[in-house]
Design an enzyme around this catalytic site. Sequence first.
Site, mmCIF file in Angstrom:
data_model
loop_
_atom_site.group_PDB
_atom_site.id
_atom_site.type_symbol
_atom_site.label_atom_id
_atom_site.label_comp_id
_atom_site.label_asym_id
_atom_site.label_seq_id
_atom_site.Cartn_x
_atom_site.Cartn_y
_atom_site.Cartn_z
ATOM 1 N N ASN A 99 43.740 37.181 39.394
ATOM 2 C CA ASN A 99 44.358 37.615 38.324
ATOM 3 C C ASN A 99 45.889 37.945 38.313
ATOM 4 O O ASN A 99 46.571 37.609 37.375
ATOM 5 C CB ASN A 99 43.678 38.594 37.225
ATOM 6 C CG ASN A 99 42.324 38.182 36.728
ATOM 7 O OD1 ASN A 99 42.124 36.983 36.634
ATOM 8 N ND2 ASN A 99 41.380 39.076 36.650
ATOM 9 N N HIS A 158 35.852 40.585 40.370
ATOM 10 C CA HIS A 158 35.269 41.691 39.547
ATOM 11 C C HIS A 158 34.613 42.436 40.275
ATOM 12 O O HIS A 158 33.438 42.566 39.970
ATOM 13 C CB HIS A 158 34.215 40.396 38.657
ATOM 14 C CG HIS A 158 34.820 39.699 37.675
ATOM 15 N ND1 HIS A 158 34.271 38.540 37.177
ATOM 16 C CD2 HIS A 158 36.301 39.750 37.283
ATOM 17 C CE1 HIS A 158 35.164 38.073 36.271
ATOM 18 N NE2 HIS A 158 36.266 38.772 36.303
ATOM 19 N N TYR A 165 37.543 32.229 41.194
ATOM 20 C CA TYR A 165 38.709 33.018 41.293
ATOM 21 C C TYR A 165 39.627 32.602 42.598
ATOM 22 O O TYR A 165 40.865 32.656 42.682
ATOM 23 C CB TYR A 165 38.752 34.407 41.229
ATOM 24 C CG TYR A 165 38.305 34.804 39.512
ATOM 25 C CD1 TYR A 165 39.346 34.967 38.827
ATOM 26 C CD2 TYR A 165 36.959 34.596 39.164
ATOM 27 C CE1 TYR A 165 39.172 35.284 37.466
ATOM 28 C CE2 TYR A 165 36.722 34.894 37.953
ATOM 29 C CZ TYR A 165 37.549 35.058 37.043
ATOM 30 O OH TYR A 165 37.316 35.506 35.655
#
Length: 695
Positions: free
Chosen positions: A171, A221, A230
């Site tokens: 992210n 996560h 990811y």
Amino acid sequence: MSRRSLLGLGELALLPGGAAAPLNAGPLNGALSDDGDLARIGHRWRALATRPGTAAVRAIAPTATSLWPDLPYPSYTETPARLLAMARTGDPALADPVARGIEHYVRHVYTPGASADGNWWNWRIGIPRRLLEAALLIGPSRADRPLVEAVDHFVHPCHLAAYEGHSTAANRVDLCQVMLLRAVVGADPARAALAASALTPVFPYVSEGDGLYRDGTFIQHSTVPYQGGYGRVLLSGLATLFAVLRGTRWATSDQRVFDLVEKSFAPFMHDGFCMDLVSGRGIGRHPYGDRRRGREVAQAVLLLGESASPAERTRWRGLVRGWGFADLAPEAETVEPAEGHRLMAMSARAVHRRREWVAGLSMASYRIAHYEHGNGENLRGWHTGAGMLYWWARGHREQYSDHFWQSVDPYRLPGTTVSTLRLPDGAGAAWGGECPPARWVGGATDGHFACVGQHLYGLGSTLEAFKSWFFLDDAVLCLGAGIRCADGVPVETIVDNRRTDAALTLGGGWAHLAGHGGYVVDGPLRTLREERGTVRRAYTTLWLDHGTDPDAASYRYLLLPGASPELTRARAADPGWVDVLANTDRGQGVSVASAGLTAVNFWQPGTVGPLTASAPCAVLVRERGDGTATLTVADPRRDLDGLTVTWDRPVAAVVRGHPLLTRARTGRRLTLRWGRLADRGGSSKTVVVRLQSAK
């Protein structure tokens, strides 16, 4: 990303100043002339992103509720994606429609006055990433200013201030890409500097939570192994940022990122796909999703190679070809994946690779989730962390691909031990929030063989069990013990569940599935042949029934990938080929004389065969033909301040020690005392000894 795009990037890098004309026609944003580095970034990004003639273009038809009738607003994903696909064609005739589409979407959906409903990711990453790139590709337009104002409202520099929450690992890399695109489109060098500097926290290894681990693990996560999801996004994003920033005053890179290719991603690449055991909730998103993820990992590796050393670049092109993507690296010399065993203890994952077959193991622990669900995805992945054993022999590329996740019985995943208690869709906390209490999950490997174990707790169940896998040259020996449950329903161990209707042959204590392999099983083997799913797929299921509410049940079976009926029958007739030294809730161990192997998972301190351990641990000994032996230990619980291991075998000397080895006593037996193992991430530690000659 096409090979042409990569070649174009290389050509740009060789030109004076790196600011050659873009591959597609049309000027960049006029404001870029004020800063040569921003211009260079823009040109390079266009070279990477332009894909001539690849989009199915549809004429926009703006209304107050949509740009296209089939994509009614808010359409957080599809509408920005379609605009970006149009921009990527490089067709100058589409520049004005794309600009009008961006302007319309910003006025009706992505507007500073809007409430950021739903998933935060859409507002800070998904929408701005696509719209900004589309704006960059088409050149300056009236849409730029309203778009920049909208992005500034939803993506603030404060989101890159602290490395926490939604701003970590993949992210964070995505946010940095958004910030850099915003800098280029809005001619803002300060934001470009922020985008580059904010990458710094991504590079160091972590010991908990999101990020990169020394053993190759990648977590997102907080609890989900995620190289295929990811992690792939992180690798691709870093490859892009390294490439476009190279030669500017904001250039950045880190060797730890380059190390990821072979340490973190390569183990999970096979025959044109990326294994599902590191793909989180995305496993059932698309049929053949593992292939799509594999190709995207391969493309990211090739792009990262443009910023790596020449030796790495050459080797990675060969790896990509060896993974099954010859079209992406046609000029490379194939590098076959190396045989051996990779155990990533920090993610409770293992991969065992032989020339003719590959196996992957997925477990759960106090720090790794049973499974992940979220956004309505993977609602029945309950038991994927209950010891699911994937395996592929030659010709089995589609085994867990196609519509596997849409059709397989979710209570009968291969290798798992499960309570058949019915679970609701999305049982347990979302986003990987449900972890079992088990600490003993991991094992020991010398890089060739491995003994791996899982103290299993069922999801939403009273089930508890002790499972071990001993990974050998042509087989995997699977043991289970201490199987207890009080759910009032049967408990099963799934020997296998193959997506095939191939001929099944059953013998005394063995079974063979034509074109797949063999099984040698203690106890009654149950079988089922069925078709499942809305898209019908054939399955052959083999399992062991432990009965309702078992107390201290056990199992033992041998998996023989790719074996012939004759070899399977011969192994069943030769019980001495492998000697099971123990199969209890205190320890599980085996000896394979032909391989010189003795391996034990000690659930409790004690003695199993010739090995004694002072604390719970994993021990693997391999005698070699040159008069030496290796002894490997690991602390899967990651809590030992010290450990003593004794091997009841005459040893003359320790040939190669280890920094954590505090004392060694040789002679009639070998005693090794180890220091603190607790903070070593469950990794394996090996010493080499010289055996005493027989007299």
